[in-house]
Write a protein that holds these residues in place. Structure first.
Motif, PDB file in Angstrom:
ATOM      1  N   LYS A 219       0.716  -1.312   0.149  1.00  0.00           N
ATOM      2  CA  LYS A 219       0.066  -0.114  -0.105  1.00  0.00           C
ATOM      3  C   LYS A 219       0.837   1.255   0.084  1.00  0.00           C
ATOM      4  O   LYS A 219       0.677   2.154  -0.810  1.00  0.00           O
ATOM      5  CB  LYS A 219      -0.837  -0.062   1.451  1.00  0.00           C
ATOM      6  CG  LYS A 219      -2.603   0.015   0.854  1.00  0.00           C
ATOM      7  CD  LYS A 219      -3.163  -0.050   2.081  1.00  0.00           C
ATOM      8  CE  LYS A 219      -4.459  -0.834   1.923  1.00  0.00           C
ATOM      9  NZ  LYS A 219      -5.111  -0.652   0.471  1.00  0.00           N
ATOM     10  N   PHE A 224      -0.604   4.656  -6.727  1.00  0.00           N
ATOM     11  CA  PHE A 224      -1.945   4.408  -6.912  1.00  0.00           C
ATOM     12  C   PHE A 224      -2.652   4.127  -8.187  1.00  0.00           C
ATOM     13  O   PHE A 224      -3.231   4.884  -8.930  1.00  0.00           O
ATOM     14  CB  PHE A 224      -2.888   5.635  -6.101  1.00  0.00           C
ATOM     15  CG  PHE A 224      -2.551   5.670  -4.942  1.00  0.00           C
ATOM     16  CD1 PHE A 224      -3.468   4.884  -3.608  1.00  0.00           C
ATOM     17  CD2 PHE A 224      -1.641   6.332  -4.482  1.00  0.00           C
ATOM     18  CE1 PHE A 224      -3.295   5.163  -2.805  1.00  0.00           C
ATOM     19  CE2 PHE A 224      -1.484   6.808  -2.828  1.00  0.00           C
ATOM     20  CZ  PHE A 224      -2.186   5.997  -1.898  1.00  0.00           C
ATOM     21  N   ASN A 226      -4.630   2.006  -9.106  1.00  0.00           N
ATOM     22  CA  ASN A 226      -6.115   1.827  -9.032  1.00  0.00           C
ATOM     23  C   ASN A 226      -6.973   3.028  -9.141  1.00  0.00           C
ATOM     24  O   ASN A 226      -8.050   3.053  -8.588  1.00  0.00           O
ATOM     25  CB  ASN A 226      -6.445   0.904  -7.796  1.00  0.00           C
ATOM     26  CG  ASN A 226      -6.121   1.649  -6.551  1.00  0.00           C
ATOM     27  OD1 ASN A 226      -5.323   2.443  -6.461  1.00  0.00           O
ATOM     28  ND2 ASN A 226      -6.883   1.561  -5.484  1.00  0.00           N
ATOM     29  N   VAL A 227      -6.495   4.293  -9.224  1.00  0.00           N
ATOM     30  CA  VAL A 227      -6.961   5.497  -9.390  1.00  0.00           C
ATOM     31  C   VAL A 227      -8.212   5.180 -10.684  1.00  0.00           C
ATOM     32  O   VAL A 227      -7.607   4.763 -11.510  1.00  0.00           O
ATOM     33  CB  VAL A 227      -6.262   6.764  -9.426  1.00  0.00           C
ATOM     34  CG1 VAL A 227      -5.695   6.772 -10.758  1.00  0.00           C
ATOM     35  CG2 VAL A 227      -6.935   8.218  -9.164  1.00  0.00           C
ATOM     36  N   PRO A 228      -9.459   5.739 -10.355  1.00  0.00           N
ATOM     37  CA  PRO A 228     -10.356   5.260 -11.190  1.00  0.00           C
ATOM     38  C   PRO A 228     -10.015   5.786 -12.751  1.00  0.00           C
ATOM     39  O   PRO A 228     -10.403   5.270 -13.842  1.00  0.00           O
ATOM     40  CB  PRO A 228     -11.690   5.985 -10.830  1.00  0.00           C
ATOM     41  CG  PRO A 228     -11.456   6.094  -9.467  1.00  0.00           C
ATOM     42  CD  PRO A 228     -10.154   6.248  -8.992  1.00  0.00           C
ATOM     43  N   GLU A 229      -9.369   6.951 -12.943  1.00  0.00           N
ATOM     44  CA  GLU A 229      -9.063   7.477 -14.218  1.00  0.00           C
ATOM     45  C   GLU A 229      -8.088   6.788 -14.853  1.00  0.00           C
ATOM     46  O   GLU A 229      -7.799   6.943 -16.196  1.00  0.00           O
ATOM     47  CB  GLU A 229      -8.741   9.018 -14.277  1.00  0.00           C
ATOM     48  CG  GLU A 229      -7.635   9.364 -13.243  1.00  0.00           C
ATOM     49  CD  GLU A 229      -8.221   9.964 -12.108  1.00  0.00           C
ATOM     50  OE1 GLU A 229      -9.046   9.134 -11.350  1.00  0.00           O
ATOM     51  OE2 GLU A 229      -7.863  10.990 -11.505  1.00  0.00           O
ATOM     52  N   MET A 627      -2.534  16.306  -2.699  1.00  0.00           N
ATOM     53  CA  MET A 627      -2.073  15.170  -2.326  1.00  0.00           C
ATOM     54  C   MET A 627      -1.938  13.878  -3.187  1.00  0.00           C
ATOM     55  O   MET A 627      -2.659  14.285  -4.194  1.00  0.00           O
ATOM     56  CB  MET A 627      -3.090  15.039  -1.121  1.00  0.00           C
ATOM     57  CG  MET A 627      -3.208  15.574   0.119  1.00  0.00           C
ATOM     58  SD  MET A 627      -4.085  15.287   1.368  1.00  0.00           S
ATOM     59  CE  MET A 627      -5.623  15.348   0.779  1.00  0.00           C
ATOM     60  N   LEU A 629      -3.560  11.333  -5.307  1.00  0.00           N
ATOM     61  CA  LEU A 629      -5.153  10.685  -5.581  1.00  0.00           C
ATOM     62  C   LEU A 629      -5.673  11.943  -5.926  1.00  0.00           C
ATOM     63  O   LEU A 629      -6.868  12.062  -6.264  1.00  0.00           O
ATOM     64  CB  LEU A 629      -5.972  10.040  -4.546  1.00  0.00           C
ATOM     65  CG  LEU A 629      -5.466   8.544  -4.449  1.00  0.00           C
ATOM     66  CD1 LEU A 629      -6.020   7.799  -3.011  1.00  0.00           C
ATOM     67  CD2 LEU A 629      -5.893   7.898  -5.662  1.00  0.00           C
ATOM     68  N   GLU A 630      -5.249  13.065  -5.736  1.00  0.00           N
ATOM     69  CA  GLU A 630      -6.075  14.346  -6.259  1.00  0.00           C
ATOM     70  C   GLU A 630      -5.591  14.780  -7.711  1.00  0.00           C
ATOM     71  O   GLU A 630      -4.571  14.379  -8.344  1.00  0.00           O
ATOM     72  CB  GLU A 630      -5.414  15.445  -5.497  1.00  0.00           C
ATOM     73  CG  GLU A 630      -6.162  15.190  -3.987  1.00  0.00           C
ATOM     74  CD  GLU A 630      -6.335  16.737  -3.209  1.00  0.00           C
ATOM     75  OE1 GLU A 630      -7.227  16.884  -2.411  1.00  0.00           O
ATOM     76  OE2 GLU A 630      -5.290  17.484  -3.045  1.00  0.00           O
ATOM     77  N   THR A 631      -6.560  15.653  -8.293  1.00  0.00           N
ATOM     78  CA  THR A 631      -6.387  15.762  -9.640  1.00  0.00           C
ATOM     79  C   THR A 631      -6.470  17.487  -9.703  1.00  0.00           C
ATOM     80  O   THR A 631      -7.335  17.840  -9.177  1.00  0.00           O
ATOM     81  CB  THR A 631      -7.377  14.994 -10.706  1.00  0.00           C
ATOM     82  OG1 THR A 631      -7.579  13.892 -10.420  1.00  0.00           O
ATOM     83  CG2 THR A 631      -7.359  15.611 -12.044  1.00  0.00           C
TER      84      THR A 631
END
Lengths: 635, 635
Positions: A219, A224, A226-229, A627, A629-631
């Motif tokens: 982890k 990441f 696995n981030v949806p985009e 952070m 996971l932010e876009t």
């Protein structure tokens, strides 16, 4: 769409070449346009012609010979030896039937090329095969040999990969480029697992794909993904800024999970990251904690790598042009300049960078044609992170060596294999040559030697001073006889029992490898010194020793034994490959043109925020500190 | 996974019920657990039993009869008429063979339910069919009839939809819930096309899906559904905060493009948004600019809608519990409270909200069990956006009406069909009843009447005062005889040519509809008044008139004609359904518990930033003002 674009280009080319040139075929090969001709010599004789054509079509052009004009390989070899002077020291000649190239490896590739390319032109004229000239490293490099072999043996597959890629890149723009986004997939508000995902309506590019080697579990170790985009199938390109594992270590995973697209980086980055990735797999295997990919996937990554030189403008997607620039961090390390759309946006991702000339490398580039968004690192971004000058650091090192040798001790310097090791070697070689330190053996242990080999194979990426020294003064410090390569346990033991000496060994934070073995042998004797020149992460043995621990329990022959630390302990700052706080601030001040927005990455939470607010206060440029996971939308 | 969870629940249920209850079947139906039994009367007699069971399994429970105990429909109808007192005024009885429910529509549904449910229990005991009791609106509503018909005719399909959904919701958690992200897909730094995308490692939820009706082209009208992380197939749920098109207008598009999942909202929101969506399609069709979806997709959306009451806790995904709360904006408008994971995170999305009691509705809810992230609107977020009190606004309106009527003029009030129209009607009815304004006819034109019908069908969503007035004093202002429904052009003409009167007509910004026709007829006479009570967007005819334009070119019978504005023009602020600046600030002050982070949406760029910085300065809560297409990590 592709064929229409290609037709257009073909027309321009035929029109731009003298009528006597017979163009057999024009095709895309990755980002490049390849012209097959029966008169390669006519074109290659006229460099300006090609330069002008490339400018016209805004693509890089490669000239290859049509199969019909190729000589028999045996005859060709004889001819090459006839044309090329002996001093070039050719070590290998091979033929690539797919690309119709002859690959000539030589100790002095400059002599195969000849003045303004005269010799290589002569070759193509006489034998048809277009010469691809490679340097034979003065230290033999197993990695470079393996990579060259892989590419040679998979020439057909690679050509297919490049052709498919060429079609993808040149398929034209489908949607209006009215936005550009960056998703932080790793290495934001932290150091390690750098991974940044660029998205436009037309394309998706990953900048770096690293692992956090100090991460405790999956982890915290891996980006990441696995981030949806992030959808692997939709990925157009990966760019690797430099070879360190926190930027390149997770790349093979992408290939394991089905990525079939290209990786862009410099040649030294390809070679060094292959070295480090294979070593990582090896260590993980030995520690019985296997990685989620293996050697096969490193090989697949090599087959998909497209190397770029600094300054080479390259289409990597229908709407993105990439140019790499020196970032001064390690050999081949690069800043990525991305020109998006039809001038809609320009961004620079610094990767890790050093805004100061080191002995090894030139300083990071500060001039760009345009730049709206800057994504920069902040490893030493805290206002207290001001480091001593290089000069002070070197003096400090010499003093420690001097005193240790005088009392009959040995100096152990744990180093990371790529970067600091080479920097220190240059320093030590010079000081010893000039008699500033005593003439004792300097032992080089572990992967450092292989990394050295890659450095010597790519002198064009070294600093001008060092290049001058190597080419004009014929003095390559990496092959200086003051250095001794250590082979095996017995030699190690005799070094430890022998006369005073200096030992450079991996790992750099005493987290494993031979540096720990040397430590166990040397720590009891108060005449010896342990010198830290790099960052010691929290949790590492190095950090514990820095903190003053005097009794260290360590495994030996399967049993845990307590080692008493009597040797001298010294930490010398100022050798870092990262810009310190002042250099980070200075870099933005000197950057031209000024960006409109700065995103800060690659730093602990506090350092990220501290640098961001200082940059904003000093230069009134909007800063962002996303952070993971932010876009962030940059356009 | 699902079956294991269901087995567990079944065990708890059988164990928790008296042994004489015969449980025939237990299944998931959407978020609910349905118990089929041969003794429905035993369970329904004991409400506490079910409440305790629901608490135990943390699910909502529905009791249905096993097919074997159902009476013949004809006999059942007779029995119902025997049991239910005549005053209940039953208007329709129908049977749902799929769910084994009898649907009883009545003017006074309370009398079908009986004290503490005694009558409805009696029904189930006698006929087996479980009664589903619906209110027959005092004003007949075509939309409600159509929706009820659609659900009745598609009962089987709906049951299948709900069962599939039930399985999806109860499939269990696959990944650790260690992050939660929000992507702004529309309505950030702007008003219109609200659309917020919530993502966890286990699920994806869309909050609102609106259109910007004032948007010039597709690009600025519709939310950014092309954002890379949004994949329709992976969507677990859509939540619609309220019926206005800027929050619900693009929902049918999702169904057009293959969405098969549920929509959650209150019942009035379902009814009102269906009304507005159909009207939108209709207008677009008439203007020959068809929308990218049609009536079929609105119907599909109705079939997939799951209505929730305020305060009803509902599982909408394996890791998300949704509860809707009154937001005080329009009938059925809701704030969405989402409990994510096993207590990892709680967020509230306010939608549009009014933090002040209006005549129509109670004020927005401020108390939540937990709340870490608040996403709030900022329509009136600028520090200058302080509006007069409701009282002042009402007085101002009365004054204008009084003066206009006294000089023999007519008052035209353009209103949006849902919200302001009803609010004004209540005010006008009361003032007229109390003799504070002259007793002239009040004409209600356009879709307002249909919206009124929906309001009267759902009195439980109205303010306590209004409910008291309707239920205890038997005085429903919406059916007061002071209001006259306008039917057709001839009636409109006679109103215009007739005696002084008050006219409420859509559209609210004079962008089309009958309000423009009235304007054309009335604008020339200086005795008349045009009163604006709502926001007039830049570019609308309303805004131009507010700015003082006196010559207005408008189409009439195909030709453009210039209309001279002689009528009085008055803008009255204070009737807004949005919180003004003071109310927005107050809301956060009163919110309990305090959130750790606030995201600001639904406001012009400047207002968003102004409110964010004021909130931060006043309460030291971190505020964020993402742009469209940005992603913020909230956990």
């Amino acid at each position: 769409m592709v064929s229409a674009i290609l037709e257009e280009i073909k027309k321009t080319i035929v029109h731009g070449l003298p009528p006597r040139v017979q163009v057999a075929k024009v095709e895309f090969e990755g980002p490049e346009v390849v012209i097959y001709t029966k008169n390669p010599e006519i074109i290659t004789e006229n460099g300006d012609l090609i330069r002008d054509l490339a400018k016209d079509i805004r693509k890089r052009i490669i000239i290859r010979s049509d199969r019909s004009v190729l000589s028999e390989p045996e005859k060709a070899i004889a001819k090459i030896h006839e044309i090329v002077p002996e001093e070039a020291k050719i070590t290998n000649i091979s033929f690539d039937e797919v690309t119709c190239e002859v690959i000539i490896e030589a100790r002095k590739p400059g002599l195969v090329i000849g003045k303004y390319g005269s010799t290589s032109r002569e070759i193509v004229k006489k034998i048809g095969w277009a010469p691809k000239i490679l340097r034979t490293p003065p230290i033999s490099s197993e990695i470079i040999q393996r990579i060259r072999r892989t590419l040679r043996h998979n020439s057909k597959e690679r050509k297919k990969i490049l052709q498919e890629l060429g079609n993808r890149i040149h398929q034209g723009i489908k949607y209006e480029n009215d936005w550009t986004r960056l998703t932080s997939m790793g290495g934001f508000r932290e150091v390690g697992r750098s991974c940044l995902f660029l998205q436009t309506p037309n394309s998706r590019v990953l900048l770096d794909c690293g692992v956090n080697v100090a991460g405790g579990d999956e982890k915290s170790s891996y980006p990441f993904l696995n981030v949806p985009e992030f959808v692997l199938d939709d990925l157009d390109a990966v760019i690797i800024s430099h070879a360190h594992l926190d930027h390149s270590g997770f790349l093979p995973y992408l290939y394991h999970y089905g990525y079939e697209g290209p990786v862009y980086c410099t040649t030294p980055t390809r070679d060094l990251m292959t070295l480090l990735q294979l070593d990582h797999i090896d260590i993980a295997h030995r520690e019985d904690e296997p990685l989620p990919f293996n050697v096969k996937h490193v090989k697949k990554s090599v087959k998909h790598t497209i190397t770029l030189d600094y300054g080479e403008v390259t289409d990597i997607a229908p709407d993105i042009r990439l140019t790499l620039h020196n970032s001064g961090h390690i050999l081949g390390s690069a800043m990525s300049h991305m020109h998006i759309g039809d001038g809609q946006h320009n961004m620079v991702y610094t990767g890790d960078f050093k805004y100061e000339r080191s002995r090894l490398l030139e300083t990071a580039v500060t001039k760009f044609p345009r730049i709206e968004t800057l994504v920069m690192e902040s490893t030493y971004g805290g206002h207290e992170d001001v480091q001593p000058s290089r000069n002070t650091a070197e003096k400090e090192l010499m003093k420690t060596i001097y005193h240790t040798l005088r009392r009959g001790g040995k100096i152990l310097i744990p180093v990371f294999a790529v970067g600091r090791a080479q920097e220190l070697m240059i320093v030590l070689e010079e000081y010893m040559r000039n008699g500033l330190i005593e003439d004792v053996p300097i032992y080089i242990d572990g992967m450092i030697w292989e990394a050295n080999a890659i450095h010597t194979a790519r002198p064009e990426y070294l600093s001008k001073d060092l290049r001058d020294q190597i080419f004009h003064m014929g003095r390559n410090p990496f092959i200086s006889e003051v250095f001794h390569k250590v082979n095996g346990l017995d030699e190690r033991k005799s070094i430890v029992e022998g006369e005073p000496s200096i030992i450079l060994s991996t790992s750099g934070m005493l987290t494993g490898g031979n540096s720990v073995e040397y430590f166990k042998w040397l720590c009891g004797d108060e005449r010896n010194s342990l010198v830290f020149v790099g960052y010691q992460a929290e949790g590492s043995l190095g950090r514990r020793i820095q903190k003053g621990w005097k009794e260290i329990p360590l495994k030996e022959e399967g049993k845990t034994k307590v080692f008493h630390v009597n040797m001298g302990i010294k930490t010398i700052e100022g050798f870092s490959g990262h810009s310190d706080r002042r250099q980070l601030m200075d870099y933005v001040r000197r950057l031209s043109p000024k960006p409109e927005k700065i995103l800060i990455c690659h730093g602990d939470n506090y350092k990220t925020l501290d640098l961001a607010s200082s940059l904003y206060r000093s230069y009134k440029i909007e800063t962002k500190t996303p952070m993971n996971l932010e876009t962030v939308r940059i356009q």
